[in-house]
Scaffold this active site. Sequence first.
Site, PDB file in Angstrom:
ATOM      1  CE  LYS A 245      36.728  35.010  32.211  1.00  0.00           C
ATOM      2  NZ  LYS A 245      35.621  34.077  32.469  1.00  0.00           N
TER       3      LYS A 245
ATOM      4  CD  GLU B 116      35.365  46.262  43.383  1.00  0.00           C
ATOM      5  OE1 GLU B 116      35.580  46.269  42.143  1.00  0.00           O
ATOM      6  OE2 GLU B 116      34.304  45.890  43.882  1.00  0.00           O
TER       7      GLU B 116
ATOM      8  N   GLY C  79      35.026  32.915  36.566  1.00  0.00           N
ATOM      9  CA  GLY C  79      35.771  33.455  37.713  1.00  0.00           C
ATOM     10  C   GLY C  79      35.725  32.551  38.928  1.00  0.00           C
ATOM     11  NE  ARG C  80      29.465  31.300  39.643  1.00  0.00           N
ATOM     12  CZ  ARG C  80      29.200  32.152  38.668  1.00  0.00           C
ATOM     13  NH1 ARG C  80      29.937  33.244  38.505  1.00  0.00           N
ATOM     14  NH2 ARG C  80      28.206  31.923  37.821  1.00  0.00           N
TER      15      ARG C  80
ATOM     16  CD  GLU D  35      29.377  35.751  41.321  1.00  0.00           C
ATOM     17  OE1 GLU D  35      29.468  36.827  41.919  1.00  0.00           O
ATOM     18  OE2 GLU D  35      30.350  35.178  40.815  1.00  0.00           O
TER      19      GLU D  35
ATOM     20  CG  HIS E 244      30.406  28.018  71.744  1.00  0.00           C
ATOM     21  ND1 HIS E 244      30.157  27.666  73.056  1.00  0.00           N
ATOM     22  CD2 HIS E 244      31.182  27.032  71.229  1.00  0.00           C
ATOM     23  CE1 HIS E 244      30.796  26.532  73.327  1.00  0.00           C
ATOM     24  NE2 HIS E 244      31.419  26.127  72.234  1.00  0.00           N
TER      25      HIS E 244
ATOM     26  CE  LYS F 209      31.751  43.714  38.568  1.00  0.00           C
ATOM     27  NZ  LYS F 209      32.404  42.897  37.558  1.00  0.00           N
TER      28      LYS F 209
HETATM   29  C1  G6Q Z   1      32.957  35.055  39.308  1.00  0.00           C
HETATM   30  C2  G6Q Z   1      32.591  36.405  38.945  1.00  0.00           C
HETATM   31  C3  G6Q Z   1      33.296  37.481  39.752  1.00  0.00           C
HETATM   32  C4  G6Q Z   1      34.696  37.841  39.243  1.00  0.00           C
HETATM   33  C5  G6Q Z   1      35.130  39.155  39.901  1.00  0.00           C
HETATM   34  C6  G6Q Z   1      36.502  39.577  39.472  1.00  0.00           C
HETATM   35  O1  G6Q Z   1      32.514  34.065  38.791  1.00  0.00           O
HETATM   36  O2  G6Q Z   1      32.740  36.573  37.595  1.00  0.00           O
HETATM   37  O3  G6Q Z   1      33.405  37.172  41.122  1.00  0.00           O
HETATM   38  O4  G6Q Z   1      35.594  36.818  39.519  1.00  0.00           O
HETATM   39  O5  G6Q Z   1      34.198  40.167  39.589  1.00  0.00           O
HETATM   40  O6  G6Q Z   1      36.583  39.743  38.098  1.00  0.00           O
HETATM   41  P1  G6Q Z   1      37.953  39.895  37.375  1.00  0.00           P
HETATM   42  O7  G6Q Z   1      38.726  38.638  37.573  1.00  0.00           O
HETATM   43  O8  G6Q Z   1      37.639  40.160  35.942  1.00  0.00           O
HETATM   44  O9  G6Q Z   1      38.675  41.060  38.028  1.00  0.00           O
END
Ligand code: G6Q
Length: 554
Positions: A210, A216, A271-272, A357, A388, A516
Site C-alpha cells: 500500500k 521487508e 491493509g488487513r 491488529e 493431536h 518498525k
Molecule cells: C494491515 C497493516 C499491515 C500492512 C503491512 C504492509 O492492516 O496495515 O499489516 O498491511 O504493514 O504494509 P504495506 O502494504 O504498506 O507494505
Amino acid sequence: MELKSLMINQTDEWKALESHWEAMSEVHLRHLFEQDAQRHERFSVDACDWHLDYSKNLIDEEALKRLIALAKAANLTQWAERLIGGERVNATEGRAVLHMALRNLGYRNYAYEGKDIMPVVRSVLSRMRTFSDDVRNGRWLGYTGQVFTDVVNIGIGGSSLGPKMVCEALRPYQRDNLRVHFVSNVDSSHIEQVLKPLDPKTTLFIISSKTFATQETLANATAAREWCIKGVGTTKAVESHFVAVSTNTQAVREFGINPANMFQFWDWVGGRYSLWSSIGLPIAIAVGMDNFESMLLGGHDMDEHFVKTPYENNMPVIMALLGIWYTNFGDADSYAIVPYYQDLASFPDFLQQLDMESNGKRITLDGRLVDYQTGPVTWGSVGTDAQHSFFQLIHQGTRLVPTDFVLPLTGHNAKPDHQDKLVANCLAQAQALMRGRTAAEVQAEMEHAGFDQQKIDQLLPHRMFPGNRPSNMLVTEKLTPRSLGALIALYEHKVFVQGIIWGVGSFDQWGVELGKHLANQILDDFNEASGSCELDSSTADLIQRYNDAKNQSN
Ligand code: G6Q
C-alpha cells in the site's frame, strides 16, 4: 451526527450481563440440551451459504437478549451507518473505511467526500480482469516470449496474509500449470526457497505494498529484481516481469516499475481488509477473475445480511456478542479457530491479524484507558491435526477457550472414507466439549473394560471431562469462492461489532509502528562501533553479539 462515546462497562446493560453470567454458571450445557429438544433450532442461523450452530454456547434466551441490549447501548446501528456512509471512522488516521465498496456487486451507493467511488472501483476490477486473463491465457508474456508458469507475490501483513489464505483455500479452482507463491519475510531464506526451483524467464512478480515503503517488501522486491535481471539477461525484463499494487505511484516509478503496470487502491482500504482490492490480484490470476468476483459477491452477500438483518438473526452480530460474553464476563482471554479443511490452514493466521491488529487496543476512540478486556488472543490450526496437539488444554485445562469450528461438509474430490472420518472427528470434538464425561460414565466404562476398583479410583479424575466448554459450528455445503467470501466478511463484521462495543478504533494499527521505527535505528547502530549512546545495556549487548557473530562468519 456525533455519537456519544461511553465506557461500556458503566452501562446498566453491562451490569445486567455480569449478574446473568453468575446465574449461567449454575447450569451445564449437557442439561440445557436435555431439557430443550429445540435448543439447536433456537440457537442457529442460516445466511449466505453458511449455517451457524451456536447452540453449544453457555447461553439462554435471556443472555442473548441482554447481549443484544448491550450492542444497542453501544449505538451499533448508527456506527454501521457511519461506516457505510464513508465517514472517517478510522479517526486516528483520519480515514474512511470502505472495503465494502470493493465487493459491492449490488446497487449500494458508496461515496467518499461526496464523490461516488464505484466508478474507480469498477475500473480497477476491469483492469484486473484484462491482466489476469492475459497472464492465464498466455497473452502477457515474459521478456523472452515465454508463457508465465509462476507468479510470486512480494508483500507482507495485509499485503500477503489475505491473498495467500484465499489462494490456498481455493486451491481446487487453480490450474496446475500456473502456480502462485508468496514471499513476505525479510529473512532471505524465504525468497531463496521460493525462487530456487523457479525459472526467471517464466516468473512474474507482483510487488504488493500500500505504502511502497515497507522495509521487508522493498528488500525482497530488490532481490527479486536482481534475480530476474540476472536470469533473463537484461534490465528490460523488469517491464514485463514486474507489476505493482500500491497507492504510491511515485515510489513505484522510483523502484523501476512502469506506473502503467501498477494496480491502484486507495487509503480508505485498510491493509488487513484489502484482499478485496487489487491486492487480490494474485487470487485473480490463480483462480480467474470470474471466481474472484464470486468471492466478492459472497462478501457482498454477507454485507447485505449484516446491514439488513435484525440482531437476533444477524450472524456476525451474534458471533461478536458471544465473543464479548466470554471475554468480558467469562474471563476468556483467547479463542481458537479450527477449520476442518486442509486448504483453510492459513485461515487462523489471517484471522489473527484481522482480529488482533483491529481490536488489540487499550485506548478508546475518545482517548480513555479502558478498564475491561478488549480483543482476545486469536489462534488455531486445522483439524484433525489440532486434536493431536492443543485440544487437550481446551478439553481439560484450566482456561476457558471458546472454539469456532469451520466445516465445509463436502470436499472437492474428497475420498468418501476420509471425508466421513474428518466430519465425524469435527462433530465429536464439539460434542465432547459440550457434554464432557462424568465420573459415573468413566466408572461404568472402566468397569466394562475390566479395570479393578483401585485402578478406577486412581484414573477416574484424569479421565473425567468437565464439559460445558463452548463452541460455534460454522457449516457450509462446499467451500466455493462465494461461500469463502461470505466467511471472510462474516469475521470482518464480527471484529467491527466488537470494536464498537469496546469503543476502540478497529481500523488503525499504531502498535505496529514503534518496532518498525526502532528497527531502523538499530540498523544504523549496527554500523556504529559502539552503538548510539542512548542504548540500554541489553540492546547494546545484543548488537555487540550480532556484530561479533557477523565478523566471525565473514
Ligand atoms: C494491515 C497493516 C499491515 C500492512 C503491512 C504492509 O492492516 O496495515 O499489516 O498491511 O504493514 O504494509 P504495506 O502494504 O504498506 O507494505
